[in-house]
Write an enzyme that holds these catalytic residues in place. Structure first.
Site, PDB file in Angstrom:
ATOM      1  N   GLY A  50      18.969  13.257  12.309  1.00 53.77           N
ATOM      2  CA  GLY A  50      19.356  14.101  11.753  1.00 53.77           C
ATOM      3  C   GLY A  50      18.715  14.965  10.576  1.00 53.77           C
ATOM      4  N   THR A 129       8.645  14.757  10.251  1.00 49.81           N
ATOM      5  CA  THR A 129       9.064  13.163  10.137  1.00 49.81           C
ATOM      6  C   THR A 129       8.321  12.315   9.042  1.00 49.81           C
ATOM      7  OG1 THR A 129       7.109  12.737  11.825  1.00 49.81           O
ATOM      8  CG2 THR A 129       9.187  12.850  12.879  1.00 49.81           C
ATOM      9  N   ARG A 253      45.587  31.687   4.064  1.00 48.94           N
ATOM     10  CA  ARG A 253      46.223  32.090   2.899  1.00 48.94           C
ATOM     11  C   ARG A 253      47.790  32.055   2.834  1.00 48.94           C
ATOM     12  NH1 ARG A 253      44.859  38.292   2.770  1.00 48.94           N
ATOM     13  NH2 ARG A 253      45.937  38.325   0.494  1.00 48.94           N
ATOM     14  N   HIS A 254      48.489  31.895   1.507  1.00 49.91           N
ATOM     15  CA  HIS A 254      49.611  31.703   1.437  1.00 49.91           C
ATOM     16  C   HIS A 254      50.348  32.767   2.277  1.00 49.91           C
ATOM     17  CE1 HIS A 254      49.599  35.250  -1.108  1.00 49.91           C
ATOM     18  NE2 HIS A 254      48.468  34.804  -1.691  1.00 49.91           N
ATOM     19  N   ASN A 260      52.305  40.762  -3.227  1.00 50.92           N
ATOM     20  CA  ASN A 260      51.498  41.368  -1.827  1.00 50.92           C
ATOM     21  C   ASN A 260      52.461  42.798  -1.475  1.00 50.92           C
ATOM     22  OD1 ASN A 260      50.900  38.029  -0.513  1.00 50.92           O
ATOM     23  ND2 ASN A 260      49.607  39.583  -1.766  1.00 50.92           N
ATOM     24  N   ARG A 304      53.183  30.151  -4.670  1.00 46.55           N
ATOM     25  CA  ARG A 304      53.183  30.894  -3.391  1.00 46.55           C
ATOM     26  C   ARG A 304      52.302  29.893  -2.316  1.00 46.55           C
ATOM     27  NH1 ARG A 304      50.022  33.758  -6.695  1.00 46.55           N
ATOM     28  NH2 ARG A 304      48.066  34.868  -6.247  1.00 46.55           N
ATOM     29  N   GLU A 324      43.849  31.557  -7.203  1.00 47.00           N
ATOM     30  CA  GLU A 324      43.125  32.625  -7.023  1.00 47.00           C
ATOM     31  C   GLU A 324      42.353  33.175  -8.135  1.00 47.00           C
ATOM     32  OE1 GLU A 324      41.831  34.387  -5.155  1.00 47.00           O
ATOM     33  OE2 GLU A 324      43.062  35.980  -4.538  1.00 47.00           O
ATOM     34  N   TYR A 335      45.685  47.999  -7.380  1.00 46.79           N
ATOM     35  CA  TYR A 335      44.449  48.423  -7.616  1.00 46.79           C
ATOM     36  C   TYR A 335      44.385  50.010  -7.925  1.00 46.79           C
ATOM     37  CZ  TYR A 335      42.976  44.446  -4.606  1.00 46.79           C
ATOM     38  OH  TYR A 335      42.503  43.316  -4.316  1.00 46.79           O
ATOM     39  N   PHE A 346      36.675  49.636 -12.398  1.00 44.25           N
ATOM     40  CA  PHE A 346      36.699  49.794 -10.881  1.00 44.25           C
ATOM     41  C   PHE A 346      35.564  50.053 -10.129  1.00 44.25           C
ATOM     42  CE2 PHE A 346      38.575  51.779  -7.113  1.00 44.25           C
ATOM     43  CZ  PHE A 346      39.815  50.824  -6.806  1.00 44.25           C
ATOM     44  N   ALA A 348      32.601  49.602 -11.120  1.00 49.31           N
ATOM     45  CA  ALA A 348      31.433  48.609 -11.026  1.00 49.31           C
ATOM     46  C   ALA A 348      31.679  47.312 -10.201  1.00 49.31           C
ATOM     47  CB  ALA A 348      31.440  47.921 -12.700  1.00 49.31           C
ATOM     48  N   TYR A 364      33.520  36.615  -8.406  1.00 47.20           N
ATOM     49  CA  TYR A 364      33.299  35.578  -7.062  1.00 47.20           C
ATOM     50  C   TYR A 364      32.311  34.616  -7.444  1.00 47.20           C
ATOM     51  CZ  TYR A 364      36.302  38.016  -3.895  1.00 47.20           C
ATOM     52  OH  TYR A 364      37.330  38.509  -3.177  1.00 47.20           O
ATOM     53  N   HIS A 389      44.052  31.321  -1.567  1.00 44.67           N
ATOM     54  CA  HIS A 389      44.264  32.746  -1.829  1.00 44.67           C
ATOM     55  C   HIS A 389      43.128  33.557  -1.232  1.00 44.67           C
ATOM     56  CE1 HIS A 389      47.398  31.568  -4.609  1.00 44.67           C
ATOM     57  NE2 HIS A 389      46.545  30.603  -4.740  1.00 44.67           N
ATOM     58  N   LEU A 393      39.336  31.705  -0.246  1.00 43.57           N
ATOM     59  CA  LEU A 393      39.256  31.606   0.939  1.00 43.57           C
ATOM     60  C   LEU A 393      37.816  32.306   1.464  1.00 43.57           C
ATOM     61  CD1 LEU A 393      41.820  31.931   3.644  1.00 43.57           C
ATOM     62  CD2 LEU A 393      39.699  32.658   4.254  1.00 43.57           C
ATOM     63  N   ARG A 394      37.621  33.316   0.953  1.00 43.80           N
ATOM     64  CA  ARG A 394      36.676  34.058   1.368  1.00 43.80           C
ATOM     65  C   ARG A 394      35.177  33.149   0.565  1.00 43.80           C
ATOM     66  NH1 ARG A 394      38.303  39.890  -0.827  1.00 43.80           N
ATOM     67  NH2 ARG A 394      39.071  40.557   1.142  1.00 43.80           N
TER      68      ARG A 394
HETATM   69  P1  ATP Z   1      13.110  15.777  14.785  1.00 43.29           P
HETATM   70  O1  ATP Z   1      12.531  14.762  14.162  1.00 43.29           O
HETATM   71  O2  ATP Z   1      12.917  15.927  16.397  1.00 43.29           O
HETATM   72  O3  ATP Z   1      12.962  17.092  14.528  1.00 43.29           O
HETATM   73  P2  ATP Z   1      15.656  15.386  13.348  1.00 43.29           P
HETATM   74  O4  ATP Z   1      15.578  14.035  12.646  1.00 43.29           O
HETATM   75  O5  ATP Z   1      15.280  16.541  12.561  1.00 43.29           O
HETATM   76  O6  ATP Z   1      14.637  15.476  14.859  1.00 43.29           O
HETATM   77  P3  ATP Z   1      18.067  16.473  14.171  1.00 43.29           P
HETATM   78  O7  ATP Z   1      17.545  17.829  14.901  1.00 43.29           O
HETATM   79  O8  ATP Z   1      18.576  17.002  12.764  1.00 43.29           O
HETATM   80  O9  ATP Z   1      17.047  15.457  14.186  1.00 43.29           O
HETATM   81  O10 ATP Z   1      19.060  16.021  14.747  1.00 43.29           O
HETATM   82  C1  ATP Z   1      20.601  16.479  14.937  1.00 43.29           C
HETATM   83  C2  ATP Z   1      21.374  15.280  15.313  1.00 43.29           C
HETATM   84  O11 ATP Z   1      21.413  14.346  14.420  1.00 43.29           O
HETATM   85  C3  ATP Z   1      22.867  15.646  15.468  1.00 43.29           C
HETATM   86  O12 ATP Z   1      23.560  15.373  16.509  1.00 43.29           O
HETATM   87  C4  ATP Z   1      23.617  15.092  14.182  1.00 43.29           C
HETATM   88  O13 ATP Z   1      25.045  14.676  14.553  1.00 43.29           O
HETATM   89  C5  ATP Z   1      22.800  13.674  14.206  1.00 43.29           C
HETATM   90  N1  ATP Z   1      22.906  13.221  12.665  1.00 43.29           N
HETATM   91  C6  ATP Z   1      23.189  14.031  11.682  1.00 43.29           C
HETATM   92  N2  ATP Z   1      22.809  13.414  10.328  1.00 43.29           N
HETATM   93  C7  ATP Z   1      22.122  11.939  10.913  1.00 43.29           C
HETATM   94  C8  ATP Z   1      22.079  10.737  10.213  1.00 43.29           C
HETATM   95  N3  ATP Z   1      22.246  10.751   8.915  1.00 43.29           N
HETATM   96  N4  ATP Z   1      21.766   9.798  11.001  1.00 43.29           N
HETATM   97  C9  ATP Z   1      21.572  10.038  12.410  1.00 43.29           C
HETATM   98  N5  ATP Z   1      21.877  10.993  12.997  1.00 43.29           N
HETATM   99  C10 ATP Z   1      22.401  12.277  12.371  1.00 43.29           C
HETATM  100  O1  F6P Z   2      45.888  41.018  -3.374  1.00 44.86           O
HETATM  101  C1  F6P Z   2      45.995  39.534  -3.145  1.00 44.86           C
HETATM  102  C2  F6P Z   2      44.929  38.797  -3.875  1.00 44.86           C
HETATM  103  O2  F6P Z   2      44.860  37.492  -3.580  1.00 44.86           O
HETATM  104  C3  F6P Z   2      45.025  39.077  -5.501  1.00 44.86           C
HETATM  105  O3  F6P Z   2      45.636  38.164  -6.007  1.00 44.86           O
HETATM  106  C4  F6P Z   2      43.454  39.002  -5.852  1.00 44.86           C
HETATM  107  O4  F6P Z   2      42.975  39.539  -6.852  1.00 44.86           O
HETATM  108  C5  F6P Z   2      42.863  39.718  -4.512  1.00 44.86           C
HETATM  109  O5  F6P Z   2      43.570  39.229  -3.429  1.00 44.86           O
HETATM  110  C6  F6P Z   2      41.457  39.186  -4.187  1.00 44.86           C
HETATM  111  O6  F6P Z   2      40.805  40.205  -3.444  1.00 44.86           O
HETATM  112  P1  F6P Z   2      39.628  41.128  -3.762  1.00 44.86           P
HETATM  113  O7  F6P Z   2      38.618  40.402  -4.529  1.00 44.86           O
HETATM  114  O8  F6P Z   2      39.245  42.027  -2.560  1.00 44.86           O
HETATM  115  O9  F6P Z   2      40.390  42.158  -4.745  1.00 44.86           O
END
Ligand code: ATP
Ligand code: F6P
Length: 472
Positions: A50, A129, A253-254, A260, A304, A324, A335, A346, A348, A364, A389, A393-394
């Site tokens: 991994g 490795t 989102r809510h 809204n 909400r 939010e 807006y 606005f 900026a 953000y 919100h 969420l973004r």
């Molecule tokens: P290589 O040396 O060939 O590049 P690697 O160690 O980089 O191998 P990865 O390609 O990252 O191995 O293997 C990804 C897999 O390892 C995935 O299936 C993932 O679920 C699993 N994995 C992620 N973290 C761990 C961990 N800590 N121990 C064992 N397996 C893990």
């Molecule tokens: O309009 C809904 C809302 O959740 C606002 O409360 C918030 O200010 C806005 O979206 C965030 O979106 P944007 O960053 O695109 O203005």
């Protein structure tokens, strides 16, 4: 003056306060140490432990926090000269193979040192490795000479079943085995591991002078040694929270709110009647997607989201960090009103939406900083449903999908839509389910003042729509 705050690597150390005074980067709690420190995270471990997955996740996490990070994968350098080696190439008694592998490591380290010479490049991951003490000492000396700190991260795992399933999951589709029968590829990879096992040395007390983190059996035990500074400890803490149990994260989102409907932003309004309808159908939508899997619901502290989660038959937790984006003096305005009352602001915001901070409010970038504990907790958790919100969420979506700071604040995320994210090795799979409940669109395109449009009558909406998408 419009509030624009540019990228600064130490931002995430202390969230900027929501006052105008905090506009200056100096007031942002950026430790000089962080700006000056260059860190090489050196992966250690047998193949299929991994390492590459961990390396890629660390890069994505740091990039999301505006810390410039890059992974140097020695396998890619090796592949340039030896695209499809068989296991004997990795036998240490194969002198030619040894030379070529050392040359690949040299090339990766040299490129990495060059990369560090560019300002703001802070963390590199050397993904190989690095399985012997001699190789690790060599890397340490190369880094010391360039004033680069090293932190060795070993993944140690002896669970044969897990290793075999790792091989089948990711190794048989590796470019090393392009065009080869998967069974034969798995056999060869198993032999490759045997070659490494002959010389592999785990990190131990002989290397007590090194900074390291040893992750044993996917985090069931973690040994840390000589962690020196804040940034290193953040990386280690992140690593300690990772797990590989299959799970999904749902985000919604809510439901449509009274604000809204009127096109006002921010506030703490109640759900509209259609928003309440969404709350009523949400349990079925979730069930359709999650089946009987256990999950926990996270909401913000605003009415909400709590009202939207009301009928969900799961344990619930509310987080202030999920509130939010704070629109400061613009809270409660539409807006169009913002454009009229704060024309410069606005404009900026349109020019650099990610960095623009509302007067007395947030950007953000600020939201990402306050979401960091949420991401950490999400990594530790299994199935979670987040009701939050638009802006929040973004930001969460951007973490999982690796979306850019330029694009993510403009992502279209409709009301009454449930997004399912399922982390897979090297990617996250996405599905969207739309509820059959109409709602206004709150999306504002760049350069427009957004007339909040209705999405139409319930009967005209397809329901539910499921789309699959995988991004790296
Ligand atoms: P290589 O040396 O060939 O590049 P690697 O160690 O980089 O191998 P990865 O390609 O990252 O191995 O293997 C990804 C897999 O390892 C995935 O299936 C993932 O679920 C699993 N994995 C992620 N973290 C761990 C961990 N800590 N121990 C064992 N397996 C893990
Ligand atoms: O309009 C809904 C809302 O959740 C606002 O409360 C918030 O200010 C806005 O979206 C965030 O979106 P944007 O960053 O695109 O203005």
């Amino acid at each position: 003056k419009p509030q624009l705050l540019k990228a600064s690597p130490g931002d995430f150390m202390r969230p900027a306060s929501r006052t105008r005074a905090s506009h200056s980067p100096q007031a942002n709690g950026i430790g000089v140490q962080v700006e000056d420190t260059k860190i090489c995270v050196v992966m250690v471990g047998l193949p299929a432990r991994g390492k590459s997955l961990i390396a890629q996740k660390v890069v994505r996490y740091l990039e999301w926090l505006s810390i410039t990070a890059k992974c140097f994968n020695v396998g890619n350098y090796r592949r340039a000269g030896t695209p499809q080696p068989n296991a004997s190439f990795f036998d240490t008694s194969n002198k030619e193979g040894e030379q070529l592998r050392k040359a690949a490591a040299e090339a990766a380290v040299t490129d990495m040192c060059k990369w560090f010479k560019t300002t703001d490049n802070l963390i590199a991951i050397l993904d190989a490795t690095n399985s012997t003490k001699t190789r690790r000492r060599w890397i340490k000396e190369r880094c010391d000479a360039e004033n680069i700190e090293t932190i060795f991260v070993e993944s140690k795992c002896d669970d044969e079943d897990l290793i075999m399933s790792n091989i089948l999951e990711v190794k048989t589709t590796s470019p090393d085995y392009k065009g080869m029968d998967p069974e034969e590829a798995a056999r060869d990879f198993r032999n490759r591991i045997k070659m490494y096992e002959k010389v592999y040395e785990t990190l131990d007390e002989d290397e007590a002078d090194l900074t390291y983190c040893k992750i044993i059996d996917v985090g069931s035990k973690v040994i840390i040694n000589r962690i020196q500074d804040y940034l290193q400890s953040r990386v280690v803490y992140y690593l300690m929270n990772l797990h590989i149990k299959p799970r999904s994260i749902w985000i919604s989102r809510h439901g449509e709110s009274e604000f809204n409907l009127s096109g006002q932003i921010g506030g703490d309004a109640n759900l509209s009647s259609r928003g309440q309808m969404y709350a009523k159908v949400l349990p079925d939508l979730v069930k359709q997607s999650a089946g009987d899997a256990p999950l926990t619901v996270w909401t913000s502290t605003l009415k909400r989201t709590a009202q939207t989660a009301r009928w969900l038959p799961y344990e619930k937790l509310s987080w202030k960090a999920l509130d939010e984006l704070d629109s400061g003096v613009c809270d409660g305005l539409t807006y169009a009103e913002i454009e009229q009352q704060y024309p410069e602001d606005f404009k900026a915001r349109d020019e650099d939406k990610y960095n623009y901070r509302y007067l007395g409010g947030e950007s953000y970038r600020d939201v990402v900083i306050r979401l960091e504990p949420i991401i950490m907790e999400l990594e530790r958790s299994e199935n979670i449903l987040i009701v939050t919100h638009q802006a929040v969420l973004r930001c969460i979506y951007a973490y999982f999908m690796g979306s850019s700071q330029k694009k993510s604040p403009w992502m279209e995320v409709p009301l009454h839509c449930l997004i399912k994210l399922t982390p897979r090795a090297y990617s996250t799979q996405e599905e969207r389910l739309h509820a059959d409940v109409p709602a206004v669109s709150t999306f504002r395109e760049k350069g427009s003042a957004a007339v909040h449009q209705d999405s139409g009558e319930a009967s005209t909406r397809p329901s539910p729509v499921i789309s699959g998408q995988t991004k790296g």
